[in-house]
Each structure stands twice: as C-alpha cells, then as structure tokens.
Design an enzyme around this catalytic site. Sequence first.
Site, PDB file in Angstrom:
ATOM      1  N   GLY A  16      43.482  27.126  37.590  1.00 53.07           N
ATOM      2  CA  GLY A  16      43.354  27.974  38.786  1.00 53.07           C
ATOM      3  C   GLY A  16      44.625  28.061  39.618  1.00 53.07           C
ATOM      4  N   TYR A  54      43.355  38.992  23.176  1.00 56.49           N
ATOM      5  CA  TYR A  54      42.748  37.702  22.818  1.00 56.49           C
ATOM      6  C   TYR A  54      43.707  36.546  23.077  1.00 56.49           C
ATOM      7  CZ  TYR A  54      38.985  40.240  20.544  1.00 56.49           C
ATOM      8  OH  TYR A  54      37.915  41.054  20.300  1.00 56.49           O
ATOM      9  N   GLU A 141      54.897  30.693  40.925  1.00 55.58           N
ATOM     10  CA  GLU A 141      53.996  29.929  40.065  1.00 55.58           C
ATOM     11  C   GLU A 141      54.649  29.720  38.700  1.00 55.58           C
ATOM     12  OE1 GLU A 141      50.302  31.953  39.080  1.00 55.58           O
ATOM     13  OE2 GLU A 141      49.831  30.416  37.582  1.00 55.58           O
ATOM     14  N   THR A 189      45.274  13.017  36.706  1.00 53.62           N
ATOM     15  CA  THR A 189      46.118  13.513  37.805  1.00 53.62           C
ATOM     16  C   THR A 189      47.289  12.567  38.030  1.00 53.62           C
ATOM     17  OG1 THR A 189      44.275  14.627  38.849  1.00 53.62           O
ATOM     18  CG2 THR A 189      46.127  14.092  40.281  1.00 53.62           C
ATOM     19  N   CYS A 376      41.534  55.544  30.313  1.00 51.92           N
ATOM     20  CA  CYS A 376      42.560  55.621  29.277  1.00 51.92           C
ATOM     21  C   CYS A 376      41.916  55.853  27.907  1.00 51.92           C
ATOM     22  CB  CYS A 376      43.457  54.388  29.324  1.00 51.92           C
ATOM     23  SG  CYS A 376      45.102  54.759  28.725  1.00 51.92           S
ATOM     24  N   HIS A 502      44.999  53.971  34.781  1.00 52.56           N
ATOM     25  CA  HIS A 502      44.144  52.794  35.002  1.00 52.56           C
ATOM     26  C   HIS A 502      43.883  52.622  36.505  1.00 52.56           C
ATOM     27  CE1 HIS A 502      44.272  50.969  30.931  1.00 52.56           C
ATOM     28  NE2 HIS A 502      45.378  51.688  30.851  1.00 52.56           N
ATOM     29  N   GLU A 504      41.816  50.814  37.943  1.00 51.09           N
ATOM     30  CA  GLU A 504      41.432  49.435  38.299  1.00 51.09           C
ATOM     31  C   GLU A 504      42.601  48.623  38.854  1.00 51.09           C
ATOM     32  OE1 GLU A 504      41.782  50.625  35.270  1.00 51.09           O
ATOM     33  OE2 GLU A 504      42.198  49.107  33.747  1.00 51.09           O
TER      34      GLU A 504
END
Length: 540
Positions: A16, A54, A141, A189, A376, A502, A504
């Site tokens: 995450g 995938y 990140e 951790t 599309c 697209h 979205e």
Amino acid sequence: MAKFIFITGGVVSSVGKGIVAASLGKILKGRGISVSIQKLDPYLNVDPGTMSPYQHGEVFVTKDGMETDLDLGHYERFIDTDLTSASCVTTGQVVSSVLQKERKGDFLGGTIQLIPHITNEIQQKIREAAEKSDAQVMVVEVGGTVGDIEGLPFLEAIRQMRKEGDTLYVHVTLLPYLSTTGELKTKPTQHSVNELRRIGIQPDIVALRSDFPVSSEVKEKVALFANVDSKAVIPLLTTPTIYEVPLTLEKEGVGDFIAQKLDLPPNEANLGYWRDMVERMKAPKPKVHIAIVGKYTELHDAYISLKEALKHAALCHNLEADIIWGSSDDLLGESNILDCVQGIVVPGGFGTRGVEGMILAARYAREKDVPYLGICLGMQAMVIEYGRKILKTEEVNSTEFSPHTPYPVVSLLEEQKGVKNKGGTMRLGSYPCRLVKGTRAFEAYGSEMTYERHRHRFEFNNDFRFLFEKEGLIMSGLSPDGELTEIVELRDHPFMVGTQFHPEFRSRPASPHPLFMSFIHKAKNTPCKVESDAYISGQR
Ligand code: GLN
C-alpha cells in the site's frame, strides 16, 4: 527548493505504498502546501506500456502522453492534479539516458558506474520532476521492496539526498498476524528497517500496514527497534475504502509530524469535503449493478481507474457501484451474467482474444436496451457489432483482428502506418474533442469542447461514416478537424455510447467524469432482466 518525502516499502510487495504516497500528498495539499508525486520503478522496461496487464495491472496514461504505472492514477485521484511524464521514472529510462550521454562523449575518459553515474541520473530525474511541477513538497515513491537487488541504485540515490536539505523517509511495512497465537508480529518489520539502515537510510516514519488493530505495545516495540519516535510509528489498518487513508494518517498526527520535521507552515488540514465523501462512501446505499466485460477481468487491477470512475459516479447518485466481472471469453459460453445487470462497460484491450465476447456484449446491450459504455476497444466492438447488423455479415471487423476483412469498419490510424516499434508509439495522451450539439455526449459534457486521454492505434474508418450515420450511429465527438471519430452513440437506444479515448483516467472522486455520470444515471433507471444474485455472486 522543494522538500522531499521518500517512501519505501518492506516485508511484502503490494503493501500500500502507493496509497500512502497519494494520501500524504492529500494531507499536505489539505494544509495549503503544493505537492507533486513521483514513482521510481526498478525495472528495465522504459515504461510499462509494453507489459501485459497480467504483469503490471493497468497502464495509466498522463495527459502529456506517457504510459505509466497505475499508482499515478491513485496520485492524481487523491491530490486532484494532472501529473506529467516526469512523475514516472524507471531503471530503463535512467540507464538509457546514461548510455546516450556516454555515446555522445559526455563522460569522456571516465568509467561509467552504477555509483555515481546511475545514481546521479536518478537524482537529476527527481530534481527535474520537482522543478517542473514547482511543488513545495515532492513525494517520491520507490517501487519494489527493500532487499530487492533491482532497487539498490534508487535507494542509494535517495540516501545521498539526505545531506542536501529537507528530506523525510517513510518506510511502509506489513505486520503479519499469527492466528495460532493471535498476535501481530513485528520481526519482519525489524528486519526490513535493519536492511534499510544497512544501506544508510534511517526512516523518520514507519507505517505499519495491518489487518488487525495495532496495540500500543506493538507500536512501542517497533519504535524501539526501528529507532524512531513512537509518534512516528503509524498503524495503517486496512480500511473499507482506500480514500480513508489520508484521514487515518491525519488522525495519527502524521501531518503535524511532517510539518514540524520539514519546517512547513503549521496550518490545519482542510479535509472537510474528503471526510464527508468517505462517510458517504461507507454508508449503506442502494446498489447499481454494472458488468465490466473485458479480457483481463481475473485481475481487477487491470481496470483500476475504470473501477474507481464507476464508484465516483455512482456515489454522486448516492449509489454503490456493484461491479460484476465478466470475462469476455466466458460470454461466448453459457454465462448469463448480463441478465442480472443494469449497465455494461466494455473497456480497452489489445489483441484478438476475447473480442468476439465483447461484440456479443455490445449486441446484448443494443438488442435489450441496456445502457452501454464502450471505452476504446469497447467502442470499436460496438462499431463492429453495429456494422455486422447493418451490412448483414459477420465478416465486418477491425483490421487489428482480421487484416483482410472486406469490411474494415475499424482500421489503422493514418499516422500509425509504417510505425514499426511497439514502445511509446501509439496515439497517446490528451487530444481535443469537439462535441456535436443535440447528442447524448454533448448533453453529458454540457460544453462544446473537451480534452481526453488516448492510447490506441486503430480508429473508426471514415469510409463507413456516411453509411453508419444513415443507419443511426451518430458521430457525437470528433477531432477539431472533423477527421477522427472520438465518440459514437446509437440514436435509438437509451444510452449506447463508445469513446475512442479513456474517460476513466480523468475521473476524480470529487469530480466524477460526465460520461460516467450519464451512464450511471441511465443504468440506475434500468431494471435487471433477472432479479437474481445466483448467477453473479461469484463474479464480484
Ligand atoms: N487495440 C485497440 C487499438 O489499438 C484498442 C486500444 C485500447 O483499447 N486502448 O486501437
């Protein structure tokens, strides 16, 4: 000069980090600080555009036309800002620019090495992104997990940046739960933080992803071993919606902690709208049942922006989008899932597999008056299906799937003819689209012009435009010169709309996309043909 927050991940992948990066961006923006976010991905592809969904999930497209990691979609949706290609850096890009410089002779006499040449190039890309965005805080990140060999040059590059000024390091790990003893375990951790420290990075914040509440003893233990302040150990309990994470971080005092460490103004975070939105998301609501009929439906991450866009639009209608995943391969068999839905979306895709199932879904939607949104490839499937109806032959096709079809209703874009390389060569990014008055598209947008993001090589073939229009398929969105068909819609249907772009990618939780809004509006007033959950319960 921007200040930098670096996010690394430990213990497992998919912990995450992307949502944490996006959420930190959100809470800082809520404090009136300008933010941008960048992802560093340690693989050798120049971009993920050539990877199968995938392998990598969705390929997100920026407005300036880069094919990027799906985390950029999260960043844009959380901080409500359009990012650019500068926000997506891969090992492939870094190595290729260093090698280009070497061939030019930029390093004449030198031996080119991982350190300093590759690490300097990484730092340059981080600084360039900060400069280009003009942000006060740049959240960066690092993809992958600490301990991966591939990630080392990136970690070394960000380690070196500590000495330059305001930097903050956030390490996100997982606390596994052992059911036999009923405990959350901190050992992975501890090891992960040790690994990070071995490289020379001492985290300032450790965020603990967990499926169970984290006790203060566990927090103290991590603080002790990781050598961080106990208020910098942040439990990240899995939430019902990802949009809750900024609120969790703010509640845990992360905003104040960062403001203090990075010497930012101690403003109150203004997250009022976001808080209300999350409340509305979590409240029970009537459902609107929508099928996504695509070829990668086993992997929901392949359609992550689409899923979010449907949720945003449904929420605006005070509904919950109940998404039913329909594999376009299975549709050719016995499945009846389409009987149980109120709207059908056929998303983008490449290659022949699954296309006949998408065409079948378009036929179902047309014949049974079910709202349909084709994106599309989904628009092209709609055009092929309608072509087969009016020309009364199954030979109608796209030249992508049947290169010698006598009825190529979808064919290669002119500019694509002669293009040999696969990477980064599609029609990519934002292009203008003129909306035709009196159409559903115009009604949805409420304006004459829009800009939408593209990723395709094929398009509606203008040789068939006159015939299709005569038979009731309206070209309701066109490129400004009128040459390219951007939106089609069926005249005699409640809502059957296909877009070559697209939509979205532009939907944000606070500003759902107009076409999704119209689609959900029609769907909510469409009854399911069969009111049974039996077929579809396994497809959610
Ligand atoms: N394969 C089709 C094309 O290249 C559709 C692409 C897509 O759905 N993104 O035009």
